[in-house]
Design a protein around this motif. Structure first.
Motif, short mmCIF file in Angstrom:
data_model
loop_
_atom_site.label_atom_id
_atom_site.label_comp_id
_atom_site.label_asym_id
_atom_site.label_seq_id
_atom_site.Cartn_x
_atom_site.Cartn_y
_atom_site.Cartn_z
N ALA A 84 0.81 -1.22 0.00
CA ALA A 84 0.00 0.00 0.00
C ALA A 84 0.84 1.26 0.00
CB ALA A 84 -0.92 0.00 1.22
N GLY A 85 2.17 1.12 -0.02
CA GLY A 85 3.04 2.28 -0.15
C GLY A 85 3.55 2.87 1.14
N ALA A 86 3.22 2.28 2.29
CA ALA A 86 3.73 2.79 3.56
C ALA A 86 5.19 2.36 3.77
CB ALA A 86 2.87 2.28 4.72
N VAL A 87 5.92 3.14 4.55
CA VAL A 87 7.28 2.78 4.93
C VAL A 87 7.21 1.99 6.24
CG1 VAL A 87 9.52 3.67 5.72
CG2 VAL A 87 8.34 4.77 3.81
N VAL A 88 7.80 0.80 6.26
CA VAL A 88 7.74 -0.01 7.47
C VAL A 88 8.86 0.37 8.42
CG1 VAL A 88 6.53 -1.97 6.45
CG2 VAL A 88 9.01 -1.90 6.37
N VAL A 89 8.52 0.42 9.72
CA VAL A 89 9.49 0.70 10.78
C VAL A 89 9.57 -0.56 11.64
CG1 VAL A 89 10.12 2.20 12.70
CG2 VAL A 89 8.81 3.13 10.78
N LEU B 119 9.46 11.67 11.27
CA LEU B 119 10.05 11.98 9.98
C LEU B 119 8.98 12.06 8.89
CD1 LEU B 119 13.11 9.55 10.10
CD2 LEU B 119 13.16 12.03 10.44
N ALA B 120 9.25 12.85 7.88
CA ALA B 120 8.33 12.93 6.74
C ALA B 120 8.36 11.62 5.96
CB ALA B 120 8.75 14.09 5.84
N TYR B 121 7.30 11.40 5.22
CA TYR B 121 7.20 10.21 4.37
C TYR B 121 8.34 10.19 3.37
CZ TYR B 121 5.30 7.01 0.85
OH TYR B 121 5.12 5.99 -0.04
N ASN B 122 9.01 9.04 3.24
CA ASN B 122 10.16 8.91 2.34
C ASN B 122 9.77 8.00 1.16
OD1 ASN B 122 12.62 8.21 1.06
ND2 ASN B 122 13.76 8.57 2.96
N PRO B 123 9.40 8.58 0.04
CA PRO B 123 8.97 7.76 -1.11
C PRO B 123 10.06 6.88 -1.69
CG PRO B 123 9.16 10.08 -1.74
CD PRO B 123 9.33 10.03 -0.26
N SER B 124 11.33 7.28 -1.51
CA SER B 124 12.43 6.47 -2.03
C SER B 124 12.53 5.14 -1.29
CB SER B 124 13.76 7.23 -1.91
OG SER B 124 13.74 8.40 -2.70
N VAL B 125 12.39 5.18 0.05
CA VAL B 125 12.40 3.94 0.83
C VAL B 125 11.21 3.07 0.45
CG1 VAL B 125 12.20 2.97 3.16
CG2 VAL B 125 13.67 4.95 2.76
N ALA B 126 10.02 3.70 0.29
CA ALA B 126 8.82 2.96 -0.09
C ALA B 126 8.98 2.31 -1.45
CB ALA B 126 7.61 3.90 -0.08
N SER B 127 9.58 3.03 -2.40
CA SER B 127 9.77 2.51 -3.76
C SER B 127 10.73 1.33 -3.78
CB SER B 127 10.28 3.63 -4.67
OG SER B 127 10.50 3.14 -5.97
N ARG B 128 11.82 1.43 -3.02
CA ARG B 128 12.79 0.32 -2.97
C ARG B 128 12.16 -0.91 -2.30
NH1 ARG B 128 16.57 4.68 -2.15
NH2 ARG B 128 16.31 4.53 0.11
#
Length: 314
Positions: free
Chosen positions: A244-249, A282-291
């Motif tokens: 769904a495009g979220a960054v996992v922590v 932290l702000a949403y990081n689309p690069s981490v989500a994309s990788r």
């Protein structure tokens, strides 16, 4: 919903995609006045007959208290007949040890994370398959404003929910991590003694896309799971969030050198309430989500199911 059920659902979907015929049964350990045979349910004798005729594998395992006295004998008979087995994590390894079952006698074992090969070196490592639930265009969409932090991990002891609750006490309300995982009552009772503010959103088990829906506007999905002696790879809660495009922590103790999940590359990591609070600010990081989305291609349902099939029948 536990990982075993998710694994079974995604595996069956992958087998269908790969054009592989597979029948799914539930094994009933014993029958009584209140436990009668139902469609798709077989007893131990039926299971042994099946094992002797065609390749058969136990994809999930478990038992309730009333069945506990029978478990050792039942599993010993199934494995002696040639049943294969999927081992999901170190918790399952301890479960088999607790009932006196030696997995060295199992003809073929599949593990879903590379870390498990340390305990079962002769097993086949097959990544757990994942059927995409969210269109890639939607997952990558820059039009989605991602402002919230969520967790879809179960409320359970191994999930270290206390770290999330500690972080929430340090965060302003808009930044707090909302809990959407299915609740274990005993764990929740223990947690509420320290964190009376604990509230959870009801997990909608009837909606197979519930976790993806929850993550569709989340900037971070937090999962503090630690399985001692395990980790490094993925869980279904990670993959649903990534889909769904979220960054996992993740908990820093989950990460393992050279494995799939890498801090700063396809996920973020924290190990305390203070560190987690700083991370989710932290702000949403689309690069981490994309990788991270690239990981899902390695777990593609049809490919994973074909590898699973080959490991079972080889």
């Amino acid at each position: 919903i536990g990982g075993g059920r998710s694994y079974t659902e995604h595996l069956m979907a992958g087998l269908r995609t790969a054009g592989i015929t597979c029948e799914l049964f539930r094994l009933m350990i014993r029958y009584g006045k209140k436990r009668k045979r139902a469609p798709g349910v077989i007893d131990v004798s039926d299971a042994i007959d099946l094992i002797k005729r065609i390749p058969t594998i136990l994809v999930t395992s478990g038992w309730d208290r009333s069945e506990a006295p029978f478990i050792h004998e039942v599993y010993a008979r199934l494995f002696a007949a040639g049943a294969r087995l999927v081992v999901h994590d170190t918790n399952e390894l301890r479960g088999y040890a607790n009932i006196g079952i030696s997995l060295s006698k199992v003809s073929r074992i599949i593990v879903i994370r590379r870390a498990m090969l340390e305990y079962l070196p002769k097993a086949a490592f097959v990544r757990h398959p994942y059927e995409r639930r969210c269109a890639e265009a939607t997952a990558r969409s820059s039009r989605v404003e991602r402002l919230i932090n969520v967790s879809t991990a179960r409320i359970y002891f191994s999930k270290n929910v206390d770290i999330i609750l500690e972080a929430n006490r340090l965060l302003p309300k808009p930044e707090q991590i909302s809990l959407h995982g299915a609740e274990n009552r005993v764990c929740a009772f223990v947690l509420r003694k320290r964190f009376p503010e604990l509230t959870t959103k009801k997990f909608d088990e009837a909606n197979p896309n519930y976790a993806v829906d929850v993550n569709s506007r989340a900037k971070h999905n937090v999962d503090m799971t630690v399985f001692y002696g395990d980790g490094g790879g993925t869980q279904y809660s990670f993959m649903e969030a990534i889909d769904a495009g979220a960054v996992v922590v993740l908990h820093r103790a989950w990460l393992r050198s050279g494995d799939e999940m890498v801090d700063g590359k396809n996920c973020l990591a924290a190990a305390s309430g203070y560190e987690l609070a700083d991370t989710v600010k932290l702000a949403y990081n689309p690069s981490v989500a994309s990788r991270a989305l690239k990981l899902l291609k390695k777990h593609e349902a049809g490919v994973g199911a074909k590898e699973f099939y080959d490991a079972v029948v080889r």
